[in-house]
Design a protein around this motif. Structure first.
Motif, PDB file in Angstrom:
ATOM      1  N   TYR A   1       0.206   7.585  -2.026  1.00 41.10           N
ATOM      2  CA  TYR A   1       0.812   7.725  -3.344  1.00 41.10           C
ATOM      3  C   TYR A   1       1.316   9.151  -3.553  1.00 41.10           C
ATOM      4  CZ  TYR A   1      -1.544   3.346  -4.657  1.00 41.10           C
ATOM      5  OH  TYR A   1      -1.976   2.041  -4.727  1.00 41.10           O
ATOM      6  N   SER A   2       2.382   9.268  -4.315  1.00 35.73           N
ATOM      7  CA  SER A   2       2.836  10.586  -4.748  1.00 35.73           C
ATOM      8  C   SER A   2       2.288  10.871  -6.143  1.00 35.73           C
ATOM      9  CB  SER A   2       4.369  10.649  -4.768  1.00 35.73           C
ATOM     10  OG  SER A   2       4.890   9.737  -5.710  1.00 35.73           O
TER      11      SER A   2
ATOM     12  N   GLN B   1       7.205   7.612  -2.083  1.00 34.13           N
ATOM     13  CA  GLN B   1       5.855   7.386  -1.584  1.00 34.13           C
ATOM     14  C   GLN B   1       5.938   6.826  -0.166  1.00 34.13           C
ATOM     15  OE1 GLN B   1       3.343   6.577  -5.572  1.00 34.13           O
ATOM     16  NE2 GLN B   1       4.436   4.781  -4.890  1.00 34.13           N
TER      17      GLN B   1
END
Length: 419
Positions: free
Chosen positions: A210-211, A192
């Motif tokens: 965010y991933s 991230q």
């Protein structure tokens, strides 16, 4: 019967003398060419890299044809190369990745990689002792507590803010937070985007983007020039069916997660797509022009074709200070952000073109390309095409192979260009 035998023997002797003279003449010609430098490739000036005596070539014809200093890695040692073609080794006995020079040109941030973890570090651009900013060294806990886990941390791909006060970087440093937030015994290992305040290194590291769980996470994060609240990155994630990979460029308000920490979360965030969902095509490796108005990126079109593109960027798609109800995830806002993608212009196509960057003045680009059997740095000049509404193109015959690295250039590390 005797006469023909005599004739044949004389003929053989004559032919031998003839071929001997030809061989002698050829040897003299090659010797003369060697003395005069004729027949040799004198385009590249050989330079020694490191104690093992490895040689790479630097293209002499580009001397004074670019300004500033390039930073890149050879065998994962950090080097600098200026417009006078001075090549300097800056690190030794460390595995260096992802160099990024500061806006004032005085400092280079990079990653030092080890077997199980990595460190985020800086060094003066003239060389010196690295300063470790973040250390990912930890421990592996096989049984206690259960389940087994590692507290080692990976750091990657630092990138500077325009004022030189903040470093973006990638990390899995919050993988343990996944346990606390979800109760799922599976850490969020996907990288991230985070930000480190260099003016106050002891301040809390901020979440930036965010991933999505499970397909690789984020890469290539950088701030948009002249837009300090915007950050761009490549996202690797699955489509709605969870069977096909999507590789897209996203832009996001760099402060949104800090402002609304309990509203956004992995799987629901303020990211806005700049490229469409196309499972068979990957758009990645974005690089902003110095003015922030144009974006270089790589499009992987199929297994053997990668193209370098440039496109404009829509404004006002990450936030609106005059609209407290602004929703970056609305369909209308996504359509606005995606519209400039249709104006993408292809600059070139190659099998493995990768890692494009802009010159500080925005008039040239450097990229890594694969020819023969090795990767090398290439330099090209840009120009506006008046016949196509001023769209940027690569000037004819301006692409020049900058290095003959003979396999020593690390094509997995994007170079950096400082003024």
């Amino acid at each position: 019967m005797i006469a023909p035998m005599i004739t044949t023997r004389n003929s053989i002797q004559t032919n031998r003398r003839h071929w001997s003279l030809l061989l002698l003449f050829a040897l003299l010609t090659l010797s003369l060419q060697s003395c005069l430098g004729i027949g040799e490739d004198t385009t590249f000036q050989n330079k020694t890299t490191g104690p093992n005596g490895a040689q790479i070539g630097i293209n002499k014809t580009v001397q004074d044809k670019f300004k500033g200093t390039l930073y890149f890695t050879l065998d994962h040692n950090l080097y600098s190369l200026d417009g006078k073609l001075n090549l300097k080794q800056l690190t030794k006995n460390l595995e260096i990745h992802d160099p990024a020079v500061s806006p004032d040109g005085k400092t280079v941030a990079f990653i030092i990689r080890y077997k199980d973890y990595s460190q985020l570090a800086t060094i003066p651009s003239s060389g010196g002792q690295p300063q470790i900013l973040l250390d990912g060294n930890g421990r592996y806990h096989p049984n206690d507590p259960f389940p087994p886990k590692s507290t080692h941390v990976w750091y990657a791909q630092p990138s500077w803010s325009a004022d030189g006060q903040t470093l973006l970087f990638l990390s899995d440093r919050e993988k343990e937070n996944w346990y606390a937030a979800t109760g799922i015994n599976s850490p969020l290992l996907d990288l991230q985007v985070f930000a480190l305040n260099l003016a106050n290194p002891k301040s809390k590291i901020q979440d930036v983007a965010y991933s999505v769980f499970g397909d690789g996470g984020l890469r290539d994060a950088s701030y948009r020039p002249n837009h300090p609240d915007q950050v761009i990155y490549t996202s690797y994630h699955y489509d709605a069916s969870d069977t096909k990979q999507l590789v897209q460029l996203y832009i996001e308000d760099a402060t949104a997660l800090v402002k609304r920490p309990y509203y956004y979360h992995p799987g629901f965030d303020p990211s806005v797509p700049l490229t469409p969902e196309t499972p068979d095509v990957a758009n990645m490796e974005p690089s902003f022009s110095p003015d922030g108005n144009s974006l270089l990126y790589i499009r992987r079109e199929d297994a053997t074709h990668r193209s370098l593109y440039v496109m404009p960027i829509a404004d006002g798609v990450t936030s609106d200070p005059n609209n407290p109800r602004f929703d970056p995830n609305s369909d209308a806002n996504k359509q606005k952000a995606l519209a400039p993608f249709n104006q993408s212009a292809k600059l070139m196509t190659s099998q493995f073109v990768t890692k494009p960057i802009w010159s500080p003045n925005g008039m040239q680009i450097v990229y890594i390309d694969y020819h023969g059997t090795t990767f090398d740095l290439w330099l090209a000049t840009l120009q506006a095409d008046p016949k196509n509404g001023g769209a940027l193109t690569i000037k004819a015959n301006s692409s020049i192979q900058l290095t003959d690295a003979q396999g020593h250039l690390d094509a997995d590390c994007r170079p950096s260009w400082g003024a």
